[in-house]
Design a protein around this motif. Structure first.
Motif, PDB file in Angstrom:
ATOM      1  N   GLN A   1      -6.083 -18.042  90.323  1.00  0.00           N
ATOM      2  CA  GLN A   1      -6.192 -16.742  90.976  1.00  0.00           C
ATOM      3  C   GLN A   1      -7.559 -16.127  90.712  1.00  0.00           C
ATOM      4  O   GLN A   1      -8.201 -15.559  91.617  1.00  0.00           O
ATOM      5  CB  GLN A   1      -5.097 -15.806  90.467  1.00  0.00           C
ATOM      6  CG  GLN A   1      -5.097 -14.434  91.140  1.00  0.00           C
ATOM      7  CD  GLN A   1      -4.055 -13.507  90.553  1.00  0.00           C
ATOM      8  OE1 GLN A   1      -3.469 -13.805  89.510  1.00  0.00           O
ATOM      9  NE2 GLN A   1      -3.828 -12.388  91.205  1.00  0.00           N
ATOM     10  N   ALA A   2      -8.034 -16.270  89.482  1.00  0.00           N
ATOM     11  CA  ALA A   2      -9.343 -15.713  89.146  1.00  0.00           C
ATOM     12  C   ALA A   2     -10.457 -16.371  89.955  1.00  0.00           C
ATOM     13  O   ALA A   2     -11.403 -15.709  90.387  1.00  0.00           O
ATOM     14  CB  ALA A   2      -9.600 -15.902  87.649  1.00  0.00           C
TER      15      ALA A   2
ATOM     16  N   VAL B   1     -10.245 -17.643  92.988  1.00  0.00           N
ATOM     17  CA  VAL B   1     -10.205 -17.133  94.368  1.00  0.00           C
ATOM     18  C   VAL B   1     -10.804 -15.736  94.437  1.00  0.00           C
ATOM     19  O   VAL B   1     -11.627 -15.431  95.318  1.00  0.00           O
ATOM     20  CB  VAL B   1      -8.756 -17.145  94.897  1.00  0.00           C
ATOM     21  CG1 VAL B   1      -8.693 -16.479  96.270  1.00  0.00           C
ATOM     22  CG2 VAL B   1      -8.223 -18.563  94.972  1.00  0.00           C
ATOM     23  N   VAL B   2     -10.417 -14.870  93.503  1.00  0.00           N
ATOM     24  CA  VAL B   2     -10.933 -13.502  93.497  1.00  0.00           C
ATOM     25  C   VAL B   2     -12.445 -13.491  93.288  1.00  0.00           C
ATOM     26  O   VAL B   2     -13.168 -12.677  93.876  1.00  0.00           O
ATOM     27  CB  VAL B   2     -10.220 -12.684  92.395  1.00  0.00           C
ATOM     28  CG1 VAL B   2     -10.880 -11.321  92.222  1.00  0.00           C
ATOM     29  CG2 VAL B   2      -8.739 -12.516  92.740  1.00  0.00           C
ATOM     30  N   HIS B   3     -12.921 -14.431  92.489  1.00  0.00           N
ATOM     31  CA  HIS B   3     -14.346 -14.470  92.157  1.00  0.00           C
ATOM     32  C   HIS B   3     -15.200 -15.006  93.300  1.00  0.00           C
ATOM     33  O   HIS B   3     -16.352 -14.590  93.457  1.00  0.00           O
ATOM     34  CB  HIS B   3     -14.537 -15.354  90.919  1.00  0.00           C
ATOM     35  CG  HIS B   3     -15.955 -15.484  90.465  1.00  0.00           C
ATOM     36  ND1 HIS B   3     -16.598 -14.512  89.723  1.00  0.00           N
ATOM     37  CD2 HIS B   3     -16.872 -16.473  90.644  1.00  0.00           C
ATOM     38  CE1 HIS B   3     -17.832 -14.890  89.466  1.00  0.00           C
ATOM     39  NE2 HIS B   3     -18.028 -16.081  90.015  1.00  0.00           N
ATOM     40  N   THR B   4     -14.658 -15.902  94.103  1.00  0.00           N
ATOM     41  CA  THR B   4     -15.496 -16.633  95.053  1.00  0.00           C
ATOM     42  C   THR B   4     -15.279 -16.265  96.518  1.00  0.00           C
ATOM     43  O   THR B   4     -16.251 -16.207  97.284  1.00  0.00           O
ATOM     44  CB  THR B   4     -15.259 -18.148  94.897  1.00  0.00           C
ATOM     45  OG1 THR B   4     -13.850 -18.436  95.064  1.00  0.00           O
ATOM     46  CG2 THR B   4     -15.705 -18.626  93.525  1.00  0.00           C
ATOM     47  N   LEU B   5     -14.039 -16.058  96.960  1.00  0.00           N
ATOM     48  CA  LEU B   5     -13.779 -15.909  98.390  1.00  0.00           C
ATOM     49  C   LEU B   5     -14.434 -14.678  99.010  1.00  0.00           C
ATOM     50  O   LEU B   5     -15.087 -14.786 100.068  1.00  0.00           O
ATOM     51  CB  LEU B   5     -12.265 -15.913  98.652  1.00  0.00           C
ATOM     52  CG  LEU B   5     -11.840 -15.896 100.119  1.00  0.00           C
ATOM     53  CD1 LEU B   5     -12.470 -17.048 100.886  1.00  0.00           C
ATOM     54  CD2 LEU B   5     -10.311 -15.956 100.238  1.00  0.00           C
TER      55      LEU B   5
ATOM     56  N   VAL C   1     -13.371 -18.561  83.011  1.00  0.00           N
ATOM     57  CA  VAL C   1     -12.566 -19.731  83.355  1.00  0.00           C
ATOM     58  C   VAL C   1     -13.505 -20.829  83.796  1.00  0.00           C
ATOM     59  O   VAL C   1     -14.656 -20.603  84.113  1.00  0.00           O
ATOM     60  CB  VAL C   1     -11.546 -19.406  84.488  1.00  0.00           C
ATOM     61  CG1 VAL C   1     -10.519 -18.408  84.025  1.00  0.00           C
ATOM     62  CG2 VAL C   1     -12.235 -18.927  85.733  1.00  0.00           C
ATOM     63  N   ALA C   2     -12.970 -22.022  83.836  1.00  0.00           N
ATOM     64  CA  ALA C   2     -13.810 -23.165  84.194  1.00  0.00           C
ATOM     65  C   ALA C   2     -14.264 -23.094  85.636  1.00  0.00           C
ATOM     66  O   ALA C   2     -15.386 -23.458  85.962  1.00  0.00           O
ATOM     67  CB  ALA C   2     -13.055 -24.465  83.930  1.00  0.00           C
ATOM     68  N   GLY C   3     -13.369 -22.622  86.527  1.00  0.00           N
ATOM     69  CA  GLY C   3     -13.689 -22.671  87.942  1.00  0.00           C
ATOM     70  C   GLY C   3     -14.935 -21.910  88.328  1.00  0.00           C
ATOM     71  O   GLY C   3     -15.871 -22.468  88.891  1.00  0.00           O
ATOM     72  N   PRO C   4     -15.031 -20.591  88.030  1.00  0.00           N
ATOM     73  CA  PRO C   4     -16.238 -19.874  88.402  1.00  0.00           C
ATOM     74  C   PRO C   4     -17.505 -20.442  87.794  1.00  0.00           C
ATOM     75  O   PRO C   4     -18.573 -20.377  88.396  1.00  0.00           O
ATOM     76  CB  PRO C   4     -15.956 -18.453  87.886  1.00  0.00           C
ATOM     77  CG  PRO C   4     -14.474 -18.336  87.944  1.00  0.00           C
ATOM     78  CD  PRO C   4     -13.971 -19.700  87.567  1.00  0.00           C
ATOM     79  N   ALA C   5     -17.405 -21.014  86.593  1.00  0.00           N
ATOM     80  CA  ALA C   5     -18.598 -21.624  85.997  1.00  0.00           C
ATOM     81  C   ALA C   5     -19.102 -22.776  86.837  1.00  0.00           C
ATOM     82  O   ALA C   5     -20.299 -23.040  86.898  1.00  0.00           O
ATOM     83  CB  ALA C   5     -18.281 -22.104  84.578  1.00  0.00           C
ATOM     84  N   LEU C   6     -18.172 -23.468  87.514  1.00  0.00           N
ATOM     85  CA  LEU C   6     -18.559 -24.619  88.318  1.00  0.00           C
ATOM     86  C   LEU C   6     -19.120 -24.219  89.674  1.00  0.00           C
ATOM     87  O   LEU C   6     -19.651 -25.056  90.394  1.00  0.00           O
ATOM     88  CB  LEU C   6     -17.347 -25.542  88.525  1.00  0.00           C
ATOM     89  CG  LEU C   6     -16.915 -26.331  87.290  1.00  0.00           C
ATOM     90  CD1 LEU C   6     -15.601 -27.029  87.562  1.00  0.00           C
ATOM     91  CD2 LEU C   6     -17.974 -27.333  86.884  1.00  0.00           C
TER      92      LEU C   6
END
Length: 549
Positions: free
Chosen positions: A119-120, A122-126, A260-265
């Motif tokens: 969820q984080a 999606v909120v960070h990127t979309l 989280v790992a996702g936004p770092a990537l």
């Protein structure tokens, strides 16, 4: 062979006995193999449907507008959506977001009590993606005349190209959303909705052209591209919302440096090499159309029709890598390089087997394919002859195209950004530009197609040789030997089709014979050269037949 093709089973003639003990890991692997097989089957069916509709789309363009000034103008304008689709759907967005979502899903599974990293992400990127793409679409509309002058300075109808670019500018936003949804769904192992996007896209183009071509001319095709891109978003939206609804209702964390790992990537450092690699890969088309703009009217159209048909085997072969990419990304996220290596090696062999079999048909039966698909209406005999010749030259680079599409995925699945794929692609692009600038003066459109095939093959060799030392320790020598055997078998079957094709009088009947002849000759050649992939496939088919009985 890929797990989706070759399963495991008892040896023929083995005595019956008690079932062997099954470990949880083996059960999980077997379930994964079956899941990938089902996903590959659905993806294959929908990919083929999209490819067929793509052919109908190109047939409609050829029938309604032929190969002339207007179609050249539209194809120059279509360069922008083609680059956008590669960047935002096929490569760029997937290479960024599939690993990011895979890492976020792994973190969610490891720490179920923490705020949801999916969820984080999606909120960070979309929202940021939407803002950037809306600005880019508006800028493209305003700069359309400059874009046309840069892409094709010798174009005879620049005004038509400008209006087509402005109509298709909406694809920047639509492709971005479609690519985002596709990456998120594939990371969740949901493949059906993403596989439908090109079905929806081509239906939108075809219907719009048929309804508006008399009133709008070639601009109807541009309007269809815009409508089709919006349909790509709509067909995935319900599935994306279902997965978003399944996310735990835990407030997203406040972002520090690496919450989280996702936004770092998806940081700028990680995005830059992927975006530049994807853009440089698509610049091959820009180079082609720039060089072809100075040739007689219709050259750009001949190159386009030939390329679209020739690339179908490559698109179908890469569906294996599309389905298994989340598996490779998950293995890389878990630090399991051995599992990633086995998966990559199987995918390369399977993709090469499929693309080379398809290349044999394209090379052997190019005139018959073009005649059956396009020779009607405004598309005449001379167009068929040139397009078929260009198609045969393009087909020489299909293995390279396939390998580049397969090999770039593991490079961009690592946590650290890597610039090596961009460097490899830059060398290939420079090869295309330099060789093309010389060969177009001698062989025209054939020289442009040959430069394309050479440039992408150089990139493929560099990526293959660099993968082991930099990312995953695959067996480069073993893989190269396998590819050489399969390529030799493809050369034999291509020669058989080239020799026997003209001896069957009717083009459609000759092509039907080719669909039977080429696989048989290719399989026999692979068996004679002891290519293990064809032996595994035959063994798998034999087991399936025995089981059916």
């Amino acid at each position: 062979m890929a797990e989706a093709v070759c399963g495991s089973g008892p040896l023929p003639g083995a005595p019956p006995g008690p079932p062997p003990p099954t470990s949880p890991a083996a059960v999980g692997s077997d379930r994964l193999g079956r899941a990938l097989a089902r996903a590959a089957a659905f993806t294959a069916a929908l990919t083929i449907a999209g490819a067929v509709l793509g052919l109908v789309r190109d047939q409609s363009i050829a029938h309604l507008f032929g190969a002339g000034e207007d179609s050249d103008a539209f194809l120059v304008a279509w360069t922008v959506p083609e680059m956008a689709s590669t960047l935002l759907i096929e490569d760029g967005m997937a290479l960024v977001l599939v690993p990011a979502f895979s890492h976020a899903l792994a973190r969610r599974a490891a720490q179920p009590q923490e705020p949801d990293p999916v969820q984080a992400l999606v909120v960070h990127t979309l929202p940021r993606l939407v803002v950037v793409l809306v600005c880019c679409a508006g800028l493209l509309m305003a700069a359309a005349p400059l874009v046309v002058r840069l892409l094709a300075p010798g174009l005879s109808r620049p005004d038509v190209a400008v209006s087509c670019i402005r109509l298709t500018a909406v694809t920047l936003l639509a492709f971005g959303l479609a690519g985002y949804f596709s990456a998120a769904l594939r990371a969740h192992r949901s493949f059906v909705a993403p596989a439908t996007i090109y079905v929806a896209y081509n239906i939108g183009i075809i219907v719009t052209m048929l309804l508006l071509h008399e009133a709008w001319g070639i601009r109807a095709a541009a309007a269809g591209v815009a409508l089709g891109s919006c349909l790509m978003v709509l067909v995935q939206l319900p599935a994306f919302l279902r997965h978003r609804g399944a996310v735990r209702r835990i407030p997203a964390p406040r972002y520090g440096h690496s919450a989280v790992a996702g936004p770092a990537l998806v940081s700028l450092a990680a995005l830059a090499p992927i975006v530049l690699f994807t853009v440089s890969r698509q610049l091959q088309v820009v180079v082609e159309r720039f060089l072809a703009a100075g040739l007689p009217a219709g050259a750009i159209s001949h190159l386009n029709y030939a390329q679209k048909v020739a690339q179908i085997p490559m698109v179908l072969s890469l569906m294996i890598c599309t389905v298994t990419f989340p598996v490779v990304a998950q293995a890389m996220a878990d630090g399991d390089s051995d599992r990633a290596r086995r998966r990559i090696e199987r995918d390369l062999a399977t993709a090469a087997l499929l693309v080379l079999a398809g290349s044999s048909l394209v090379i052997g039966y190019a005139p018959q394919i073009v005649e059956v698909l396009f020779q009607r209406g405004a598309f005449g005999d001379a167009d068929t002859t040139v397009t078929a010749g260009v198609m045969r030259v393009y087909a020489l680079g299909l293995l390279g195209q396939c390998l580049v599409g397969a090999l770039c995925r593991p490079y961009f699945s690592t946590r650290r950004p890597t610039w090596y794929p961009l460097a490899a692609m830059a060398v290939g692009l420079a090869t295309t530009a330099v060789v093309g600038a010389w060969s177009v003066q001698v062989w025209g459109a054939y020289g442009i197609a040959g430069a394309n095939a050479l440039g992408i093959s150089v990139t493929a060799v560099l990526l293959l040789c660099g993968l082991g030392p930099r990312v995953v320790p695959i067996g480069v020598h073993t893989t190269a030997v396998t590819l050489a055997r399969l390529a030799s078998a493809a050369a034999v079957s291509s020669a058989a089709g080239w020799f026997l094709g003209p001896r069957v009088p009717h083009a459609f009947l000759s092509l039907c014979v080719g669909f039977l002849l080429i696989p048989v000759v290719f399989a026999a050649s692979c068996a004679a050269l002891r290519a293990p992939e064809i032996a595994d496939l035959i063994d798998w088919l034999r087991r399936k037949v025995r089981h059916a009985r």
